[in-house]
Design a protein around this motif. Sequence first.
Motif, PDB file in Angstrom:
ATOM      1  N   ASP A  79       0.837  -1.208   0.000  1.00  0.00           N
ATOM      2  CA  ASP A  79       0.000   0.000   0.000  1.00  0.00           C
ATOM      3  C   ASP A  79       0.866   1.250   0.000  1.00  0.00           C
ATOM      4  O   ASP A  79       1.890   1.311   0.677  1.00  0.00           O
ATOM      5  CB  ASP A  79      -0.884   0.031   1.262  1.00  0.00           C
ATOM      6  CG  ASP A  79      -2.105  -0.856   1.119  1.00  0.00           C
ATOM      7  OD1 ASP A  79      -2.234  -1.555   0.097  1.00  0.00           O
ATOM      8  OD2 ASP A  79      -2.927  -0.851   2.055  1.00  0.00           O
ATOM      9  N   ASP A  81       0.388   4.039   1.402  1.00  0.00           N
ATOM     10  CA  ASP A  81       0.529   4.675   2.716  1.00  0.00           C
ATOM     11  C   ASP A  81       1.451   3.886   3.648  1.00  0.00           C
ATOM     12  O   ASP A  81       1.736   4.333   4.750  1.00  0.00           O
ATOM     13  CB  ASP A  81      -0.843   4.933   3.372  1.00  0.00           C
ATOM     14  CG  ASP A  81      -1.595   3.664   3.691  1.00  0.00           C
ATOM     15  OD1 ASP A  81      -1.403   2.660   2.982  1.00  0.00           O
ATOM     16  OD2 ASP A  81      -2.383   3.657   4.662  1.00  0.00           O
ATOM     17  N   HIS A  82       1.928   2.728   3.197  1.00  0.00           N
ATOM     18  CA  HIS A  82       2.905   1.968   3.991  1.00  0.00           C
ATOM     19  C   HIS A  82       4.309   2.102   3.406  1.00  0.00           C
ATOM     20  O   HIS A  82       5.274   1.756   4.064  1.00  0.00           O
ATOM     21  CB  HIS A  82       2.536   0.479   4.020  1.00  0.00           C
ATOM     22  CG  HIS A  82       1.173   0.232   4.572  1.00  0.00           C
ATOM     23  ND1 HIS A  82       0.514  -0.951   4.407  1.00  0.00           N
ATOM     24  CD2 HIS A  82       0.356   1.035   5.296  1.00  0.00           C
ATOM     25  CE1 HIS A  82      -0.670  -0.875   4.994  1.00  0.00           C
ATOM     26  NE2 HIS A  82      -0.781   0.312   5.527  1.00  0.00           N
ATOM     27  N   HIS A 234      -4.216   1.600  12.602  1.00  0.00           N
ATOM     28  CA  HIS A 234      -4.492   1.796  11.167  1.00  0.00           C
ATOM     29  C   HIS A 234      -5.970   2.162  10.963  1.00  0.00           C
ATOM     30  O   HIS A 234      -6.694   1.571  10.176  1.00  0.00           O
ATOM     31  CB  HIS A 234      -4.126   0.509  10.397  1.00  0.00           C
ATOM     32  CG  HIS A 234      -4.050   0.698   8.915  1.00  0.00           C
ATOM     33  ND1 HIS A 234      -5.127   0.485   8.095  1.00  0.00           N
ATOM     34  CD2 HIS A 234      -3.036   1.059   8.104  1.00  0.00           C
ATOM     35  CE1 HIS A 234      -4.774   0.699   6.843  1.00  0.00           C
ATOM     36  NE2 HIS A 234      -3.512   1.062   6.822  1.00  0.00           N
TER      37      HIS A 234
HETATM   38 ZN   LIG Z   1      -2.658   1.318   5.166  1.00  0.00          ZN
END
Ligand SMILES: [Zn+2]
Length: 268
Positions: A79, A81-82, A234
Motif C-alpha cells: 500500500d 501509505d505503507h 491503522h
Molecule cells: Zn494502510
Amino acid sequence: MPQWNCACANCAAARKGKIEPETQSSIAISAHSGEFQSWWLINASPDLARQIERTPSLQPRSDPSRNSPIAGVLLTNADIDHALGLFLLRQQEKPLVVYATDETRVALEWLDRVLARFCGIEWRKINIDFQTLNGCMALRAIELPHSVAFQFRDDTSGRSALVAPAVSEVTRELSDASDASDVILFDGTFWSDHELATVRPDARSAREMNHLSISGGSLDFLRQSSARRKIYTHINNTNPILMPGTRERTQVEQAGIEIARDGLEIVL
Ligand SMILES: [Zn+2]
Ligand SMILES: [Zn+2]
C-alpha cells in the motif's frame, strides 16, 4: 486525520481542535532499552519525518553527525501509505533494509528503481517460522490474502506481540497466532463495510479494499481473545471509533479493546 480533502465529522472535528489530529499509521518496535537501542519500523508512513521528530528514541545520536537508530522497515503489503515513508529514509549511506514478501517487492518495483539512485534497498525475505531480527527479538510472518501480519517474540521475556494492521479475513494461522500473543495490534481501518460510501458514493467497500470491518468482523474476534492488551490501529479518518462518546467507540471499549493514537507506547 484530518485528510486533506475530507470534511467528514472526524476530519471537521480535528480541524476545529475538538479531537486530536492523527498521523498515518506506522509502528516502531525495539527489543530492549538502552543507549544504543535499534528500532524496526512496521510500515513506513508518509508522515514518518514528523513521527521521528516527535519521538526522541527514533532520532539520531549526536555523534557521528549522520546516523539513525532505525535498522530497517518491515512491510505488511505494498500500500502506498505503507511505502511512501521509504522515500523519506533515502539519505542514508547504506542500503535500506526492507523485509517484505516477493509479492510486495514486485509491486514496489517502481519505488525500488527510484531509491536505487539514492541509498538503494536491501530486500530481505520474511519467513513463516521465527527468525532472529537482531539480538533478542525474533520475527515471523503470518500470510494473509493480500498482506502479511507479523508476530514478534522477545527472547528475553518470551512474550509475543501480533501486529496485523492490514487484515482481510481471520485465517486459522492468524487466529492461532493471536492465541499465542500477549499483545495484539489489529486492523481497525473501518467500522462498517460501507463506511466510505457515506463520504464518497462510488467508494469501494471495506471488503473490496481488503479490510475486515470492526462491526460484524474483528470486534467479536478480539473480544474473545485472551491477550493482555488488544489495540485497534491503522484507523481510517472516517471511522466513528475515533470520536469520543460514539456508540461505536463505546462498543469497542466495552469489549476491552483500546484505540491507538499517535505516540502510544506499549511495553510487552
Ligand atoms: Zn494502510
Ligand atoms: Zn475524514
